[in-house]
Every structure is written in C-alpha cells, then in structure tokens.
Design an enzyme around this catalytic site. Sequence first.
Site, PDB file in Angstrom:
ATOM      1  N   GLU A  43       0.828  -1.204   0.000  1.00  0.00           N
ATOM      2  CA  GLU A  43       0.000   0.000   0.000  1.00  0.00           C
ATOM      3  C   GLU A  43       0.868   1.263   0.000  1.00  0.00           C
ATOM      4  O   GLU A  43       1.818   1.379   0.762  1.00  0.00           O
ATOM      5  CB  GLU A  43      -0.892  -0.014   1.249  1.00  0.00           C
ATOM      6  N   LYS A 116     -10.559   2.505  -1.549  1.00  0.00           N
ATOM      7  CA  LYS A 116     -10.623   1.823  -0.259  1.00  0.00           C
ATOM      8  C   LYS A 116     -11.945   2.109   0.452  1.00  0.00           C
ATOM      9  O   LYS A 116     -12.323   3.261   0.658  1.00  0.00           O
ATOM     10  CB  LYS A 116      -9.436   2.275   0.591  1.00  0.00           C
ATOM     11  N   CYS A 153      -5.644  -2.831   2.813  1.00  0.00           N
ATOM     12  CA  CYS A 153      -5.295  -2.750   4.228  1.00  0.00           C
ATOM     13  C   CYS A 153      -6.500  -2.952   5.151  1.00  0.00           C
ATOM     14  O   CYS A 153      -6.950  -4.076   5.316  1.00  0.00           O
ATOM     15  CB  CYS A 153      -4.558  -1.448   4.509  1.00  0.00           C
TER      16      CYS A 153
END
Length: 292
Positions: A43, A116, A153
């Site tokens: 990331e 995300k 993540c």
Amino acid sequence: MRPVTLAATQMSCTWDTDDNIARAEAHVRKAADAGAQVILLQELFETPYFCQLEENQYLELARPMMESRVVQHFAALAKTLGVVLPISYYEQAGQARFNALAIADADGTILTNYRKTHIPQSPGYQEKFYFSPGDTGFKVVQTRFGRVGCGICWDQWFPETARALALKGAEMLLFPTAIGSEPHAPELDSAGHWRRTMQGHAAANMMPLVASNRVGREVQGNLQAEFYGTSFIAGYTGDILADADRTEETVLTAEVDLDAAAAYRGSWGPFRDRRPSMYGALHTMDGVTRPV
C-alpha cells in the site's frame, strides 16, 4: 489444471520517490523472472506512510489516476513483463481524495480503479484526514491469469470484504497493506492476528490470498512506526504457502491451481448452502433489523 504463480513483495519506503519506484520495479522484475504472473506491491509505496499525523502538506501528494506517476510507470511495466499489477496510489478526484488501487492487466490496460472502502482512524493511522470513504464498491476483474479481487489494508479485517469479492466471482484475493506498531499501545504486536484474519478469509472462501506489507521504521513528527512485514501467500484452505520475515525486503512466490480451488469450493458447498435472507443483521450497524 489452471496454474497461476502469485507474488508478494515487501520493502521499506523513504521520501526519495525515485528510489522507491526503482526498488519496487526491481522487486516486480525479480518476481516476474521467478515466473510470477500476478504480483502484489504494498500500500502507498510511492512515499512513506504519511498518515501517522494530520498534516496539510501531504494532501498535495494526491493525483488523478491518469496523472499518477506510479500508475503510469507500473502499468507500462505490467505490459513490458506481461504480468498483472495492482498499483496502490493516492488519488485526487475533483475535490475528493481516495486511497486507491488501479489494476493493470498483463497488456498494461487499467481494468478498474478501486477506492478503499473502510478508512481507519486511530493513533498513528489518521487516514480519515487524508481519504474519503471509497465510492466504487468492491471490484473483481477478469485478468489474463484469472479473476482478481482486491481490498486495501483495513478492508482486510472485514469478512464482508472477502465474501463480497468471492460472491462477485473472485478467484484470488489480494490485499496491499501498511501496518505495524501502535503508538498508543507499544506492547501490542498485531502481526499474528493480522495474518490469521486473512488466512481465515482464504479458508472460508476457499481461494488463495496474497498480502503485501511494508517494513522499516518511519518517523513523522513526534511519532514513529515500525512496520512489521510478514507478507505472505495463503492457499485456498488458508495454509501459508510462502511468507516473509519482519525486517527484510523480499519477493515471495507460490503457484496455485485455480481449477483445483474451484473444485474444492464446489465439493464443500459453502456458497450452495448460504442463506442470504437470514443475514439481515449484516445490513445494520447495531444488528437489529427494522421494518422498511
């Protein structure tokens, strides 16, 4: 049989963007030389993880997808090497900013741009200051080497992420990551918990999974983070096929058979026996379903 070789990379990052890009490219090339066809970088590898503190200057790092240096560089590299590359970057879109992932197919085409979904906010991980919650929904794309589903993540801690990707047809799950020490709880080491959570996603959905994390110590203001690596590739029963240590920059590869994984899922019947009408609590915040 439908074998595919997956790769995870793991590296430290500094404010020398040229060096970050060069080392990330070297890892991708090393993975490709080892036969990898789907290669996962970590990331936000263009820079250090700038979200430890809220600082206005780092808002200026965001770029539109087609102007992002890392997106353009690694999409071209994907074409050169004939590999699939999910590319993590900081996206500017109008007045909004997102933690985004552009997925490049083996011909360099950007197949999709995922934003995300779950944005954390805790000491050392002040992401709500920098990123709006993603508005794309979960994305699964057909690549040259199979159907890829990705989260980013914090997404990986939610079983709903992995299950949604599986239901949308993913054959492999990929999670670029930046996780390490907790400044408010220095005694806490979440590395084992982090890995077991994703091994559970692989096992419950019966498909291989790749997680790439960064390593090294990064200082921002009065805080410092020690990123603990331990990147890994899991098989479709959740077993660890390849894993990294906590400190070294490295490349991991493992071959999986997507047809064998599909046959295994079919024989166990986890998707046949689902009861979506019974899962109403998942559509609520407090677990209490109410009349519409």
